[in-house]
Design a protein around this motif. Structure first.
Motif, PDB file in Angstrom:
ATOM      1  N   TYR A  83       0.808  -1.201  -0.355  1.00 59.66           N
ATOM      2  CA  TYR A  83      -0.370   0.077  -0.179  1.00 59.66           C
ATOM      3  C   TYR A  83       0.804   1.209  -0.005  1.00 59.66           C
ATOM      4  O   TYR A  83       1.805   1.184   0.855  1.00 59.66           O
ATOM      5  CB  TYR A  83      -1.029   0.326   1.109  1.00 59.66           C
ATOM      6  CG  TYR A  83      -0.463   0.351   2.642  1.00 59.66           C
ATOM      7  CD1 TYR A  83       0.419   1.282   3.316  1.00 59.66           C
ATOM      8  CD2 TYR A  83       0.414  -0.967   3.341  1.00 59.66           C
ATOM      9  CE1 TYR A  83       0.754   1.827   4.170  1.00 59.66           C
ATOM     10  CE2 TYR A  83       0.769  -0.418   4.387  1.00 59.66           C
ATOM     11  CZ  TYR A  83       1.425   0.917   4.923  1.00 59.66           C
ATOM     12  OH  TYR A  83       1.601   0.676   5.846  1.00 59.66           O
ATOM     13  N   ASP A  84       0.343   2.755   0.125  1.00 56.81           N
ATOM     14  CA  ASP A  84       0.463   3.955  -0.167  1.00 56.81           C
ATOM     15  C   ASP A  84      -0.480   4.718  -0.162  1.00 56.81           C
ATOM     16  O   ASP A  84      -1.489   4.604   0.295  1.00 56.81           O
ATOM     17  CB  ASP A  84       1.625   3.329  -1.248  1.00 56.81           C
ATOM     18  CG  ASP A  84       3.008   5.454  -1.248  1.00 56.81           C
ATOM     19  OD1 ASP A  84       2.833   5.592  -0.291  1.00 56.81           O
ATOM     20  OD2 ASP A  84       3.129   5.361  -2.204  1.00 56.81           O
ATOM     21  N   TRP A  85       0.072   5.638   0.586  1.00 57.12           N
ATOM     22  CA  TRP A  85      -0.849   6.709   0.766  1.00 57.12           C
ATOM     23  C   TRP A  85      -0.888   7.555  -0.599  1.00 57.12           C
ATOM     24  O   TRP A  85       0.421   8.186  -0.828  1.00 57.12           O
ATOM     25  CB  TRP A  85      -0.469   7.161   2.275  1.00 57.12           C
ATOM     26  CG  TRP A  85      -0.504   7.089   3.485  1.00 57.12           C
ATOM     27  CD1 TRP A  85       0.983   6.194   4.172  1.00 57.12           C
ATOM     28  CD2 TRP A  85      -1.596   6.282   3.828  1.00 57.12           C
ATOM     29  NE1 TRP A  85      -0.183   5.711   4.654  1.00 57.12           N
ATOM     30  CE2 TRP A  85      -1.448   5.327   5.204  1.00 57.12           C
ATOM     31  CE3 TRP A  85      -2.631   6.616   3.360  1.00 57.12           C
ATOM     32  CZ2 TRP A  85      -2.530   4.989   5.738  1.00 57.12           C
ATOM     33  CZ3 TRP A  85      -4.313   6.381   4.764  1.00 57.12           C
ATOM     34  CH2 TRP A  85      -3.481   5.153   5.803  1.00 57.12           C
ATOM     35  N   ASP A  86      -1.888   8.350  -0.397  1.00 59.19           N
ATOM     36  CA  ASP A  86      -1.991   8.997  -1.744  1.00 59.19           C
ATOM     37  C   ASP A  86      -2.164  10.473  -1.415  1.00 59.19           C
ATOM     38  O   ASP A  86      -2.779  11.030  -0.752  1.00 59.19           O
ATOM     39  CB  ASP A  86      -3.940   9.122  -2.037  1.00 59.19           C
ATOM     40  CG  ASP A  86      -3.828   9.818  -3.636  1.00 59.19           C
ATOM     41  OD1 ASP A  86      -2.769  10.774  -4.053  1.00 59.19           O
ATOM     42  OD2 ASP A  86      -5.234   9.438  -4.235  1.00 59.19           O
ATOM     43  N   GLN A  90      -4.169  13.905   0.304  1.00 62.29           N
ATOM     44  CA  GLN A  90      -3.838  14.657   1.297  1.00 62.29           C
ATOM     45  C   GLN A  90      -3.127  15.708   1.120  1.00 62.29           C
ATOM     46  O   GLN A  90      -4.579  16.379   2.087  1.00 62.29           O
ATOM     47  CB  GLN A  90      -2.111  13.619   1.987  1.00 62.29           C
ATOM     48  CG  GLN A  90      -2.806  11.914   2.342  1.00 62.29           C
ATOM     49  CD  GLN A  90      -1.938  11.497   2.889  1.00 62.29           C
ATOM     50  OE1 GLN A  90      -0.683  11.485   2.682  1.00 62.29           O
ATOM     51  NE2 GLN A  90      -1.978  10.079   3.619  1.00 62.29           N
ATOM     52  N   PHE A 115      -4.921  10.148   7.005  1.00 61.04           N
ATOM     53  CA  PHE A 115      -4.378   8.612   7.441  1.00 61.04           C
ATOM     54  C   PHE A 115      -5.612   8.054   7.196  1.00 61.04           C
ATOM     55  O   PHE A 115      -6.082   7.308   8.157  1.00 61.04           O
ATOM     56  CB  PHE A 115      -3.288   7.752   8.307  1.00 61.04           C
ATOM     57  CG  PHE A 115      -2.038   8.327   8.019  1.00 61.04           C
ATOM     58  CD1 PHE A 115      -0.770   8.275   6.919  1.00 61.04           C
ATOM     59  CD2 PHE A 115      -1.586  10.321   8.777  1.00 61.04           C
ATOM     60  CE1 PHE A 115      -0.309   8.337   6.700  1.00 61.04           C
ATOM     61  CE2 PHE A 115      -0.279  10.301   8.703  1.00 61.04           C
ATOM     62  CZ  PHE A 115      -0.067   9.936   7.386  1.00 61.04           C
ATOM     63  N   PHE A 119      -8.010   7.498   1.780  1.00 57.18           N
ATOM     64  CA  PHE A 119      -6.179   8.144   0.988  1.00 57.18           C
ATOM     65  C   PHE A 119      -5.567   6.766   0.728  1.00 57.18           C
ATOM     66  O   PHE A 119      -4.822   7.077   0.681  1.00 57.18           O
ATOM     67  CB  PHE A 119      -5.868   9.083   1.457  1.00 57.18           C
ATOM     68  CG  PHE A 119      -6.443  10.354   2.056  1.00 57.18           C
ATOM     69  CD1 PHE A 119      -6.458  11.219   1.021  1.00 57.18           C
ATOM     70  CD2 PHE A 119      -6.981  10.917   3.417  1.00 57.18           C
ATOM     71  CE1 PHE A 119      -7.565  12.608   0.991  1.00 57.18           C
ATOM     72  CE2 PHE A 119      -7.897  12.257   3.315  1.00 57.18           C
ATOM     73  CZ  PHE A 119      -7.963  13.031   2.144  1.00 57.18           C
ATOM     74  N   LEU A 120      -6.673   5.441   0.884  1.00 58.58           N
ATOM     75  CA  LEU A 120      -5.467   4.486   1.302  1.00 58.58           C
ATOM     76  C   LEU A 120      -4.978   4.107  -0.205  1.00 58.58           C
ATOM     77  O   LEU A 120      -6.485   3.735  -1.008  1.00 58.58           O
ATOM     78  CB  LEU A 120      -5.717   3.941   1.666  1.00 58.58           C
ATOM     79  CG  LEU A 120      -5.252   2.284   2.148  1.00 58.58           C
ATOM     80  CD1 LEU A 120      -3.366   2.411   2.330  1.00 58.58           C
ATOM     81  CD2 LEU A 120      -5.728   0.795   2.799  1.00 58.58           C
ATOM     82  N   GLU A 165      -1.169   2.541  10.454  1.00 59.08           N
ATOM     83  CA  GLU A 165      -2.241   3.970  10.803  1.00 59.08           C
ATOM     84  C   GLU A 165      -4.024   3.312  11.430  1.00 59.08           C
ATOM     85  O   GLU A 165      -4.583   3.956  11.639  1.00 59.08           O
ATOM     86  CB  GLU A 165      -2.376   5.132   9.935  1.00 59.08           C
ATOM     87  CG  GLU A 165      -0.681   5.200   9.139  1.00 59.08           C
ATOM     88  CD  GLU A 165      -0.348   4.578   8.823  1.00 59.08           C
ATOM     89  OE1 GLU A 165       1.418   5.530   8.063  1.00 59.08           O
ATOM     90  OE2 GLU A 165      -0.170   3.579   8.280  1.00 59.08           O
TER      91      GLU A 165
END
Length: 296
Positions: A83-86, A90, A115, A119-120, A165
């Motif tokens: 996974y990553d965060w967008d 954000q 988080f 946004f995942l 998170e």
């Protein structure tokens, strides 16, 4: 649906794969059925073009499950797999809060909001755990490095990952996992022990001809036979950088059929050789031997 109970026997699985156009043999059908039954990953090694990736696609089709593919490459890490965060979204979220909120806002609330699930960005391994039952294809694992292998081993042992998170994500039903390798390097024993294993050879003439009949029924029987036998002749040259696989056999047969070819001759084979042979050095070697191969 539990994939372990989808097929009563290896013969049932073989028939289901055949219905999708994938023709396996007894050994491949048996080890694939056992992988399903035991809930174990299946590691398939072999030359490029022998049908390793196609098995995962056919299995997903036969079981009516989503196919989730992780294409490995040099330098891939857990972020690309999990996974990553967008980050851009954000930032936009923070700016939107700044624009609409007049008074002070609790910094901790803002940070926690960044988080949030929305946004995942779920990558293939996380998607497979969350969406299972599914078929997870980990393609060309030999291109990845040792650290990535160790990461995969942990996931395949527990069927869960932890997102600090958000918490731990555990598959309700373990996904069907197919790993492929072209054996550009040796994989570690720890990963191999976790999997069932099968070395996939190029099919024999009769089986490859049956594959052409199944996947390219528009190609005349006589032409299909010539193409298959010529490809097998090409593969006998151990000096080739990359012998043609089954996919190239199918492409060549279809291309010749599009040209209206009914009987393959040396000139036509030489003119269309680029459909099946993808290296200049290989093409030169094959062209010099075409006369002999087409008359044997």
């Amino acid at each position: 649906m539990d994939p372990r109970t989808t097929f009563d026997s290896a013969a049932d699985l073989d028939g289901a794969l055949a219905a999708t156009g994938y023709l396996s043999d007894e050994a491949l059908a048996t080890v694939t059925w056992l992988a399903l039954r035991l809930g174990r990953p299946l590691l398939m090694e072999g030359e490029p073009g022998t049908g390793k990736t196609a098995l995962a696609e056919a299995l997903a089709d036969a079981m009516d499950l989503p196919l989730i593919r992780l294409q490995c490459y040099e330098g891939i890490d857990a972020t690309q797999a999990l996974y990553d965060w967008d980050f851009p979204r954000q930032i936009l979220h923070v700016r939107a809060l700044e624009a609409v909120e007049d008074g002070p806002r609790d910094v901790r609330d803002v940070e926690e909001g960044l988080f949030d699930e929305r946004f995942l960005l779920a990558r293939p391994v996380l998607r497979a755990l969350r969406e299972s039952p599914a078929v997870l294809l980990i393609d060309e694992i030999d291109r990845a490095d040792d650290e990535f292998e160790a990461f995969l081993l942990e996931v395949l042992s527990t069927w869960q990952v932890t997102i600090p998170e958000l918490g731990t994500v555990t598959a309700s039903v373990p996904p069907v996992v197919i790993l492929t390798s072209n054996r550009t390097r040796e994989l570690h024993d720890a990963l191999k022990r976790r999997c069932l294993y099968h070395w996939l050879e190029h099919p024999g003439i009769e089986r490859e001809l049956a594959i052409v009949r199944s996947r390219a029924p528009e190609v005349p029987e006589a032409l299909a036979d010539q193409v298959v036998r010529l490809v097998h002749g090409i593969r006998t040259d151990r000096e080739l950088l990359k012998p043609p696989g089954v996919a190239e056999t199918l492409d060549w047969a279809r291309a010749l059929n599009e040209l209206g070819t009914r009987e393959l001759d040396t000139a036509t084979a030489a003119a269309t050789l680029g459909v099946a042979v993808k290296y200049r050095e290989d093409a030169e070697r094959v062209r010099r031997a075409l006369d002999i191969m087409l008359t044997t």
